[in-house]
Design a protein around this motif. Sequence first.
Motif, mmCIF file in Angstrom:
data_model
loop_
_atom_site.group_PDB
_atom_site.id
_atom_site.type_symbol
_atom_site.label_atom_id
_atom_site.label_comp_id
_atom_site.label_asym_id
_atom_site.label_seq_id
_atom_site.Cartn_x
_atom_site.Cartn_y
_atom_site.Cartn_z
ATOM 1 N N ALA A 167 8.083 -9.836 -1.356
ATOM 2 C CA ALA A 167 7.184 -8.626 -1.547
ATOM 3 C C ALA A 167 6.645 -8.836 -0.045
ATOM 4 C CB ALA A 167 6.300 -8.883 -2.378
ATOM 5 N N GLY A 168 7.178 -8.366 1.042
ATOM 6 C CA GLY A 168 6.693 -8.258 2.429
ATOM 7 C C GLY A 168 6.025 -7.171 2.724
ATOM 8 N N ASP A 169 5.763 -6.076 2.060
ATOM 9 C CA ASP A 169 5.118 -4.971 2.058
ATOM 10 C C ASP A 169 3.803 -5.007 1.599
ATOM 11 O OD1 ASP A 169 3.845 -2.606 2.317
ATOM 12 O OD2 ASP A 169 5.289 -1.338 1.468
ATOM 13 N N ARG A 172 1.284 -1.115 1.691
ATOM 14 C CA ARG A 172 1.191 -0.091 0.825
ATOM 15 C C ARG A 172 0.694 -0.388 -0.332
ATOM 16 N NH1 ARG A 172 5.942 2.402 -1.230
ATOM 17 N NH2 ARG A 172 5.027 1.909 -3.155
ATOM 18 N N ALA A 173 -0.182 0.473 -1.045
ATOM 19 C CA ALA A 173 -0.697 0.344 -2.472
ATOM 20 C C ALA A 173 0.493 0.363 -3.497
ATOM 21 C CB ALA A 173 -1.819 1.569 -2.754
ATOM 22 N N ALA A 174 0.429 -0.763 -4.258
ATOM 23 C CA ALA A 174 1.404 -0.984 -5.157
ATOM 24 C C ALA A 174 2.927 -1.151 -4.742
ATOM 25 C CB ALA A 174 1.217 0.142 -6.181
ATOM 26 N N ALA A 175 3.169 -1.361 -3.571
ATOM 27 C CA ALA A 175 4.512 -1.787 -3.178
ATOM 28 C C ALA A 175 4.895 -3.116 -3.688
ATOM 29 C CB ALA A 175 4.455 -1.639 -1.618
ATOM 30 N N ILE A 176 4.082 -3.965 -3.808
ATOM 31 C CA ILE A 176 4.340 -5.206 -4.679
ATOM 32 C C ILE A 176 4.856 -5.113 -6.023
ATOM 33 C CG2 ILE A 176 3.321 -7.615 -5.158
ATOM 34 C CD1 ILE A 176 1.403 -7.131 -2.657
ATOM 35 N N GLU A 177 4.023 -4.188 -6.527
ATOM 36 C CA GLU A 177 4.245 -3.962 -8.090
ATOM 37 C C GLU A 177 5.751 -3.135 -8.063
ATOM 38 O OE1 GLU A 177 1.500 -3.784 -6.650
ATOM 39 O OE2 GLU A 177 -0.108 -4.631 -7.775
ATOM 40 N N GLN A 178 5.953 -2.400 -7.398
ATOM 41 C CA GLN A 178 7.151 -1.615 -7.150
ATOM 42 C C GLN A 178 8.308 -2.545 -7.294
ATOM 43 O OE1 GLN A 178 7.271 1.382 -4.440
ATOM 44 N NE2 GLN A 178 9.665 2.052 -5.042
ATOM 45 N N ILE A 191 8.824 -13.476 -4.717
ATOM 46 C CA ILE A 191 7.695 -14.030 -4.122
ATOM 47 C C ILE A 191 6.498 -13.095 -3.578
ATOM 48 C CG2 ILE A 191 7.115 -15.766 -2.545
ATOM 49 C CD1 ILE A 191 8.615 -16.937 -4.756
ATOM 50 N N ARG A 192 5.494 -13.153 -3.798
ATOM 51 C CA ARG A 192 4.309 -12.345 -3.554
ATOM 52 C C ARG A 192 3.068 -13.079 -3.298
ATOM 53 N NH1 ARG A 192 1.466 -8.852 -8.050
ATOM 54 N NH2 ARG A 192 -0.036 -9.344 -6.539
ATOM 55 N N GLN A 193 2.265 -12.048 -2.465
ATOM 56 C CA GLN A 193 0.715 -12.538 -2.525
ATOM 57 C C GLN A 193 -0.019 -11.393 -2.769
ATOM 58 O OE1 GLN A 193 -0.018 -14.633 1.218
ATOM 59 N NE2 GLN A 193 1.297 -16.326 0.914
ATOM 60 N N ALA A 194 -1.222 -11.290 -2.276
ATOM 61 C CA ALA A 194 -2.174 -10.106 -2.813
ATOM 62 C C ALA A 194 -1.957 -8.963 -1.753
ATOM 63 C CB ALA A 194 -3.462 -10.513 -2.844
ATOM 64 N N GLN A 195 -2.133 -7.991 -2.187
ATOM 65 C CA GLN A 195 -2.085 -6.482 -1.183
ATOM 66 C C GLN A 195 -2.951 -7.140 -0.105
ATOM 67 O OE1 GLN A 195 -2.759 -2.801 -3.004
ATOM 68 N NE2 GLN A 195 -2.940 -1.910 -0.901
ATOM 69 N N GLY A 196 -2.700 -6.634 1.205
ATOM 70 C CA GLY A 196 -3.527 -6.731 2.085
ATOM 71 C C GLY A 196 -3.328 -8.218 2.822
ATOM 72 N N GLY A 197 -2.420 -8.972 2.233
ATOM 73 C CA GLY A 197 -2.130 -10.182 2.967
ATOM 74 C C GLY A 197 -1.183 -10.224 3.959
ATOM 75 N N ILE A 220 14.231 -9.749 1.767
ATOM 76 C CA ILE A 220 12.873 -9.550 2.085
ATOM 77 C C ILE A 220 12.397 -8.201 2.289
ATOM 78 C CG2 ILE A 220 11.029 -9.940 3.919
ATOM 79 C CD1 ILE A 220 13.017 -12.556 4.310
ATOM 80 N N ASP A 221 11.668 -7.453 1.701
ATOM 81 C CA ASP A 221 11.221 -6.107 1.793
ATOM 82 C C ASP A 221 9.949 -5.914 2.879
ATOM 83 O OD1 ASP A 221 10.543 -3.535 1.195
ATOM 84 O OD2 ASP A 221 9.404 -3.874 -0.689
ATOM 85 N N THR A 222 9.818 -5.121 3.705
ATOM 86 C CA THR A 222 8.857 -5.154 4.705
ATOM 87 C C THR A 222 8.473 -3.774 4.496
ATOM 88 O OG1 THR A 222 10.288 -3.918 6.244
ATOM 89 C CG2 THR A 222 10.083 -6.459 6.290
ATOM 90 N N ALA A 223 6.967 -3.507 5.024
ATOM 91 C CA ALA A 223 6.128 -2.212 5.033
ATOM 92 C C ALA A 223 6.951 -1.140 5.787
ATOM 93 C CB ALA A 223 4.918 -2.502 5.342
ATOM 94 N N GLY A 224 7.099 -0.134 5.395
ATOM 95 C CA GLY A 224 7.530 1.048 6.071
ATOM 96 C C GLY A 224 6.895 1.324 7.372
#
Lengths: 332, 444
Positions: A167-169, A172-178, A191-197, A220-224
């Motif tokens: 979860a490389g994004d 964005r809000a809730a991108a990890i959960e998506q 594999i994830r960490q907290a939002q804003g990390g 690997i997902d990345t933020a748009g």
Amino acid sequence: MFFYAKREKFEFDSKWWTLKEGVNAGASSMGMFDRVKAGFDSLKAGLARTHNAIMGSVESAFTGESREELLERLEESLIRSDVGVKASSEIVDHMRTKLVGKDMEKLRECLRDEISGILQAVERPLVVDRSPFVIMVLGVNGVGKTTTIGKLAHRCQSTGKSVLLAAGDTFRAAAIEQLEGWGKRVGCPVIRQAQGGDPGAVVFDAMNAAVSRRADVVIIDTAGRLHTKVNLMEELKKVKRVISRELPGAPHESILVLDAGTGQNAINQARLFNEAVEVTGIALTKLDGTAKGGIIIPIARELKIPIRFIGVGEGIDDLRDFDAKDFAEALI
Amino acid sequence: MLESLSEKFRKILRDVRGQGSLSESNIQEALKEVRLALLEADVNFTVVKDFVAAVKEKAMGKEVLESLSPGQQFTKIVHDELTDLLGGTDSGLELKGRPSVIMLVGLQGSGKTTTAAKLALLLKSKGRNPYIVPADLFRLAAVLQLKKLAAEVNVDCFDSENMKTPADVCREALRVAGIKGYDTLLVDTAGRLHVDSSLMQELQSLKEILKPAEILFVADSMTGQDAVNTAKGFNESVGITGVVLTKFDGDARGGAALSMRMTTGKPIKFIGTGEKVDCLEVFHPARLAGRILDMGDVLTLIEKAQATFDEKQAKELEKKIRKDAFTLEDFKDQLQQIKKLGSLESILSMVPGFSALKQAKDIKIDEKEITRVEAIINSMTRKEKQDVLCLNASRRQRIAKGSGTKVQDVNKLINQYQDMRKMMKKMKSAGPRGLRGMFPGRMR
């Protein structure tokens, strides 16, 4: 030790998700079924619409006057499909030398050859030839990166490969959960960490996890990000550097996701993402609408980046290998 | 597009002056350029055709004014026509009913959810009491996304988590809003294709429940030729009241806006200019016209400057200049004002033709330059700031060391400062009018 703690956090979160899905299970599965069915119907209808897009409008606008008029109608129709002014006029110029007379069938044949000729040069399906095979997924905001990852993960899993998502994004809000939602649906760990990390840290964890869990494919997902934002493109370069440092030779594939509805700006997107992290493949999404995705033609001509996939719906199976002949046939 | 359109017009129409007026034959070339520019900006083919015909009609027979070159005059005709078609005057939200409901509709990934939060923030700042309603139950984590964004902008959010259908969400949210006294509902709907009849049906039923004051079609500014079909599709099946153009902070020229405006007749109300929740601006037709034609966005620049430059500070500065007491300290203040306008890159991108120039010559903008100058000034003593003449070699060396720069940098700054003072002296002798032009804050 540090890494171990992180993993535990992930396990906990995934359980949290299971619980939540359980509560909602009845309601969401109902809605889901309807949506999938509706999606399937619209896909069928959508293909019919896209089919014959260019020739259909040439035929209806052509008054039978002259060959020049026919070619002019063709150029107009290509522009209407987002092929762009420059590429359209070059295609038409090239056809002018080959086409004799003003027969509609000959024109269709000639156009089909021309377009599939351009696209065949970039028709190269993705081959997963090592393990772990690392795929980084990039693109501007809202093109469908996460959905494409979900579908891709499903494809890999169904061919017997074990998949790990990262979860490389983290922006964005809730991108990890998506992404976790997709992980749950497909049945692969995230594999994830907290939002804003730091996305670099997520990738670091993911690469280590991939080795220790012997995953076959890591996606690997990345933020748009808009390709014009210098600092965000720098961040992307850094993510790539972390990947290669942890696993030499990786990422083995960097897929740029493009929205078929995008106009001429898609060329800039492809160019700048390519300059930043070297794009090795393209996925063209949202082809189930009325957009023709003609922008892929100038991109294929200019940048020669292989086109790997097309997205034709919101369902989990709606990711297809790109086929130049089929695409050209559907477009014209 | 390496040359700005207005520059092309200038070249093409250079010889028209002698001919007295614009005619069909002498504007032919220029019209071709207009067509090309619009198509490259993703304006729909049919719309382009109509537009070029309209410009031709407007331009033909126009006498070439003495004060304008033919190129300038033609540029003005094109720009005015485009501005006119894009909406003429600005239009805000019409919020009737209580609670008044704003529905956000659009394709997948156009930016509805983010726009919902941005609008909530905007409405809150205008003194309204908004309520965010997530009615996208389909996309994974869409509800959670909006919940998080709502918390970020500090606006209440309806809890849709356990609802079965979007219709249930809307009914229940209306009920809750009635009890709790929210005056504006922002309803985020799931992304859908305009050709998906069952999902468009769903939107219609939500519309019947909500009776919205506004149905905003959220569209990506990078959309291509298909913008016509999608906007038309949504407008015909649910009846939109306006358009929000998102992701406008990229380098797309945004021609889709003109296509949408022309096919639906509905105004463009807002533009999204960044990922942060405060990045939503009211739409200005003239600015988009400039952007579609790649003629820069000077208006925005001027307005931004006006908003940032403090009138009182400007007055004080004017007094100082009058007395010839403009110190390095004031110079630093000025730099900080400029910094408030945004990054140098974003300021320069509003200057006509800059984007083309940047691409052609691969210019890199050094954002650190201002910081460096600030560091140099900060490393000076108060006396040095007041009077640069006391800066001898050893002082300069100390300042360079203190600010982590080279003596050459310090010298350069001092020279620039002294040039600036010389210029100010000249302006002072030109009288108050000359000075006023320098500070946009004084223009209002």
